[in-house]
Design a protein around this motif. Structure first.
Motif, PDB file in Angstrom:
ATOM      1  N   LEU A 252       0.720  -1.165  -0.003  1.00 27.93           N
ATOM      2  CA  LEU A 252       0.002  -0.181  -0.068  1.00 27.93           C
ATOM      3  C   LEU A 252       0.871   1.226   0.056  1.00 27.93           C
ATOM      4  CD1 LEU A 252      -2.878  -1.216   2.411  1.00 27.93           C
ATOM      5  CD2 LEU A 252      -3.031  -0.841  -0.028  1.00 27.93           C
ATOM      6  N   TRP A 253       2.108   1.228   0.654  1.00 27.77           N
ATOM      7  CA  TRP A 253       2.956   2.482   0.634  1.00 27.77           C
ATOM      8  C   TRP A 253       3.513   2.657  -0.451  1.00 27.77           C
ATOM      9  CZ3 TRP A 253       4.204   3.985   5.848  1.00 27.77           C
ATOM     10  CH2 TRP A 253       5.220   5.054   6.135  1.00 27.77           C
ATOM     11  N   GLY A 254       3.751   1.610  -1.256  1.00 29.18           N
ATOM     12  CA  GLY A 254       4.415   1.627  -2.885  1.00 29.18           C
ATOM     13  C   GLY A 254       3.278   2.162  -3.783  1.00 29.18           C
ATOM     14  N   ILE A 255       1.926   1.945  -3.460  1.00 24.33           N
ATOM     15  CA  ILE A 255       0.940   2.253  -4.376  1.00 24.33           C
ATOM     16  C   ILE A 255       0.840   3.931  -4.166  1.00 24.33           C
ATOM     17  CG2 ILE A 255      -1.559   2.167  -4.929  1.00 24.33           C
ATOM     18  CD1 ILE A 255      -1.371  -0.799  -4.342  1.00 24.33           C
ATOM     19  N   VAL A 256       0.839   3.910  -2.868  1.00 25.03           N
ATOM     20  CA  VAL A 256       0.655   5.538  -2.714  1.00 25.03           C
ATOM     21  C   VAL A 256       1.934   6.561  -3.067  1.00 25.03           C
ATOM     22  CG1 VAL A 256       0.603   7.360  -0.595  1.00 25.03           C
ATOM     23  CG2 VAL A 256      -0.847   5.264  -0.647  1.00 25.03           C
ATOM     24  N   ALA A 257       2.903   5.824  -3.121  1.00 21.39           N
ATOM     25  CA  ALA A 257       4.332   6.499  -3.511  1.00 21.39           C
ATOM     26  C   ALA A 257       4.153   6.703  -5.003  1.00 21.39           C
ATOM     27  CB  ALA A 257       5.448   5.779  -2.925  1.00 21.39           C
TER      28      ALA A 257
END
Length: 82
Positions: free
Chosen positions: A7-12
């Motif tokens: 999820l952190w990667g998707i937001v980034a």
């Protein structure tokens, strides 16, 4: 940890697309440390999970590394790096 890093990667990744817009390139200065934290979380997730359950953490690590590389390239092209 794997889901969090994914999820952190998707937001980034979404933030990276927004930072590619001209005059919003300053967002890369905040994006690179944000993605680096996501990469650390993904690395911890890879280390803590069983071998068959590392897919989300590996995907999160790949996304965050791609975002870091594109952010550095964007800063280099735009003159943000000295």
């Amino acid at each position: 940890m794997g889901l969090i890093s994914l999820l952190w990667g998707i937001v980034a990744m979404i933030w990276m697309v927004i930072a590619l817009i001209p005059f919003l390139g300053w967002g890369n200065w905040f994006l690179i440390p944000f993605a680096a934290i996501g990469a650390v979380i993904a690395a911890i997730g890879i280390g803590m999970s069983r071998p068959g359950h590392r897919g989300r953490a590996k995907t999160g690590l790949v996304l965050n590394v791609i975002v870091i590389l594109v952010g550095i390239a964007r800063l280099g092209i735009g003159g943000g790096l000295i």
